[in-house]
Design an enzyme around this catalytic site. Structure first.
Site, PDB file in Angstrom:
ATOM      1  CB  SER A   5      -0.850  -0.020   1.274  1.00  0.00           C
ATOM      2  OG  SER A   5      -1.451   1.225   1.512  1.00  0.00           O
ATOM      3  CE1 TYR A  49      -4.254  -2.062   5.337  1.00  0.00           C
ATOM      4  CE2 TYR A  49      -2.989  -0.115   4.748  1.00  0.00           C
ATOM      5  CZ  TYR A  49      -3.803  -1.178   4.388  1.00  0.00           C
ATOM      6  OH  TYR A  49      -4.150  -1.352   3.061  1.00  0.00           O
TER       7      TYR A  49
HETATM    8  N1  NAD Z   1      -8.678  -0.249  -0.653  1.00  0.00           N
HETATM    9  C1  NAD Z   1      -7.588   0.477  -0.539  1.00  0.00           C
HETATM   10  O1  NAD Z   1      -7.623   1.720  -0.500  1.00  0.00           O
HETATM   11  C2  NAD Z   1      -6.252  -0.192  -0.508  1.00  0.00           C
HETATM   12  C3  NAD Z   1      -5.119   0.606  -0.748  1.00  0.00           C
HETATM   13  C4  NAD Z   1      -3.875  -0.002  -0.701  1.00  0.00           C
HETATM   14  C5  NAD Z   1      -3.747  -1.346  -0.448  1.00  0.00           C
HETATM   15  N2  NAD Z   1      -4.873  -2.103  -0.214  1.00  0.00           N
HETATM   16  C6  NAD Z   1      -4.684  -3.524   0.031  1.00  0.00           C
HETATM   17  O2  NAD Z   1      -5.301  -4.251  -1.000  1.00  0.00           O
HETATM   18  C7  NAD Z   1      -5.618  -5.563  -0.532  1.00  0.00           C
HETATM   19  C8  NAD Z   1      -7.066  -5.867  -0.866  1.00  0.00           C
HETATM   20  O3  NAD Z   1      -7.907  -5.007  -0.098  1.00  0.00           O
HETATM   21  P1  NAD Z   1      -9.268  -4.395  -0.669  1.00  0.00           P
HETATM   22  O4  NAD Z   1      -9.226  -2.939  -0.445  1.00  0.00           O
HETATM   23  O5  NAD Z   1      -9.515  -4.920  -2.018  1.00  0.00           O
HETATM   24  O6  NAD Z   1     -10.336  -4.951   0.398  1.00  0.00           O
HETATM   25  P2  NAD Z   1     -11.296  -6.232   0.350  1.00  0.00           P
HETATM   26  O7  NAD Z   1     -11.848  -6.334   1.704  1.00  0.00           O
HETATM   27  O8  NAD Z   1     -12.238  -6.107  -0.788  1.00  0.00           O
HETATM   28  O9  NAD Z   1     -10.299  -7.445   0.051  1.00  0.00           O
HETATM   29  C9  NAD Z   1      -9.543  -8.086   1.062  1.00  0.00           C
HETATM   30  C10 NAD Z   1      -9.917  -9.551   1.066  1.00  0.00           C
HETATM   31  O10 NAD Z   1      -9.055 -10.263   1.969  1.00  0.00           O
HETATM   32  C11 NAD Z   1      -9.854 -11.287   2.567  1.00  0.00           C
HETATM   33  N3  NAD Z   1      -9.254 -11.775   3.805  1.00  0.00           N
HETATM   34  C12 NAD Z   1      -9.248 -11.196   5.028  1.00  0.00           C
HETATM   35  N4  NAD Z   1      -8.609 -11.975   5.918  1.00  0.00           N
HETATM   36  C13 NAD Z   1      -8.195 -13.073   5.243  1.00  0.00           C
HETATM   37  C14 NAD Z   1      -7.493 -14.237   5.607  1.00  0.00           C
HETATM   38  N5  NAD Z   1      -7.073 -14.438   6.891  1.00  0.00           N
HETATM   39  N6  NAD Z   1      -7.243 -15.168   4.658  1.00  0.00           N
HETATM   40  C15 NAD Z   1      -7.674 -14.996   3.387  1.00  0.00           C
HETATM   41  N7  NAD Z   1      -8.357 -13.902   2.981  1.00  0.00           N
HETATM   42  C16 NAD Z   1      -8.618 -12.959   3.895  1.00  0.00           C
HETATM   43  C17 NAD Z   1     -11.208 -10.626   2.788  1.00  0.00           C
HETATM   44  O11 NAD Z   1     -12.232 -11.580   2.974  1.00  0.00           O
HETATM   45  C18 NAD Z   1     -11.356  -9.798   1.517  1.00  0.00           C
HETATM   46  O12 NAD Z   1     -12.070 -10.498   0.514  1.00  0.00           O
HETATM   47  C19 NAD Z   1      -5.332  -5.560   0.968  1.00  0.00           C
HETATM   48  O13 NAD Z   1      -4.057  -6.140   1.197  1.00  0.00           O
HETATM   49  C20 NAD Z   1      -5.310  -4.075   1.303  1.00  0.00           C
HETATM   50  O14 NAD Z   1      -4.551  -3.807   2.439  1.00  0.00           O
HETATM   51  C21 NAD Z   1      -6.117  -1.551  -0.245  1.00  0.00           C
END
Ligand code: NAD
Length: 277
Positions: free
Chosen positions: A145, A158
């Site tokens: 991120s 985080y």
């Molecule tokens: N949304 C943002 O602004 C953003 C920005 C930068 C990075 N990210 C990163 O992107 C990635 C995806 O996040 P997102 O925003 O798409 O959210 P999201 O909630 O849609 O996706 C995250 C997924 O991880 C799954 N998950 C949680 N715990 C788990 C586990 N123990 N084992 C397997 N799966 C598990 C959840 O069920 C979910 O489907 C994450 O690593 C997040 O930190 C998100």
């Protein structure tokens, strides 16, 4: 590596958000996709949706990335179904409660690090030996991120987990180049993009981490910054970064990211001791 039909991509945290967008982008390029997630019903629905939309083979696997045996089972299920693995996206992540580091329960740090960092470690340990054995080019994409590249007050668990993913991936890349040069690794660093991470985190949190009800209103607390970036922006940058073998894929629109990253890197340069040679 060049992405092509006939290859197999695995994505963790693929039930929704960035993981699902990555799965869709691979499918649009003709790859078969293994979608894995802790949320079984959601990942099964997403795998069916990707198969219907793009006409590719998909497999849904329930996986807890905190657990090495569970990720090992994911890797074996991939080989059993498709006989190969070409790209692995270690993407699962969660968002915990906010507050000063000294007030947050240690259980919050453990959960964030277990999912977002140890999940990446487990993915690498389960899949890289199988990719080496396959003898083909391969790529690991680890989701960090912008929080891994800049200070993140109020979400230190985080930020710490995401910084660990950056450091781990940079070192992994060097190790791969020395020991398994057909395989490479990239770290994905998106800025804020609207997803359901707040809601999904409330479905997957362990019993010892209490989360307040979701506040649906967007906030400007230094986390939700920038605007207008889409999931497609993230997934298309990620796939281009894999094909270009970038170390970092940094993707955002607006916000303080550019300033904050430059200031952080400059602070390191400023604090380097004078060369003694
Ligand atoms: N949304 C943002 O602004 C953003 C920005 C930068 C990075 N990210 C990163 O992107 C990635 C995806 O996040 P997102 O925003 O798409 O959210 P999201 O909630 O849609 O996706 C995250 C997924 O991880 C799954 N998950 C949680 N715990 C788990 C586990 N123990 N084992 C397997 N799966 C598990 C959840 O069920 C979910 O489907 C994450 O690593 C997040 O930190 C998100």
């Amino acid at each position: 590596m060049k992405l092509a039909s006939g290859q197999v991509a695995v994505v963790t945290g693929a039930a929704s958000g960035i993981g699902l967008a990555l799965a869709q982008a691979f499918a649009a390029r003709g790859l078969s996709v293994v979608l894995s997630d802790l949320r079984t019903a959601e990942v099964q629905a997403s795998a069916a949706k990707v198969a219907a939309e793009y006409g590719v083979a998909t497999l849904a696997v329930t996986t807890d990335v905190r657990n090495a045996e569970s990720v090992e089972a994911l890797a074996q299920a991939t080989i059993d179904r498709f006989g190969r693995v070409d790209v692995v996206c270690n993407n699962a992540g969660v968002m915990g409660p906010m507050g000063p580091a000294w007030e947050l329960d240690p259980a919050v740090f453990r959960w964030l690090l277990d999912v977002a960092f140890m999940g990446v470690v487990h993915g690498v340990q389960a899949f890289v030996p199988r990719m080496i054995a396959g003898g083909r080019p391969g790529h690991i994409l680890n989701t960090s991120s912008m929080a891994g590249l800049r200070p993140t007050p109020s979400i230190t668990p985080y930020g710490a987990a995401k910084a660990a993913v950056v450091g781990f991936t940079e070192s992994l890349r060097v190790e791969l180049s020395m020991n398994a040069p057909l395989i490479s690794a990239t770290v994905l660093c998106p800025g804020y993009v609207p997803t359901d991470m707040g809601a999904s985190s409330r479905q997957t949190n362990p019993a010892d981490v209490v989360l307040a009800p979701l506040d649906p209103s967007p906030t400007d607390n230094g986390i939700v910054v920038g605007s207008g970036m889409t999931l497609e922006d993230v997934s298309s940058a990620a796939l281009a970064g894999i094909e270009a073998d970038q170390i970092h894929v940094i993707v955002y629109r607006g916000g303080p990211y550019d300033h904050d990253v430059r200031a952080r890197v400059q602070s390191v340069l400023d604090d380097l001791p004078e060369s003694s040679s």
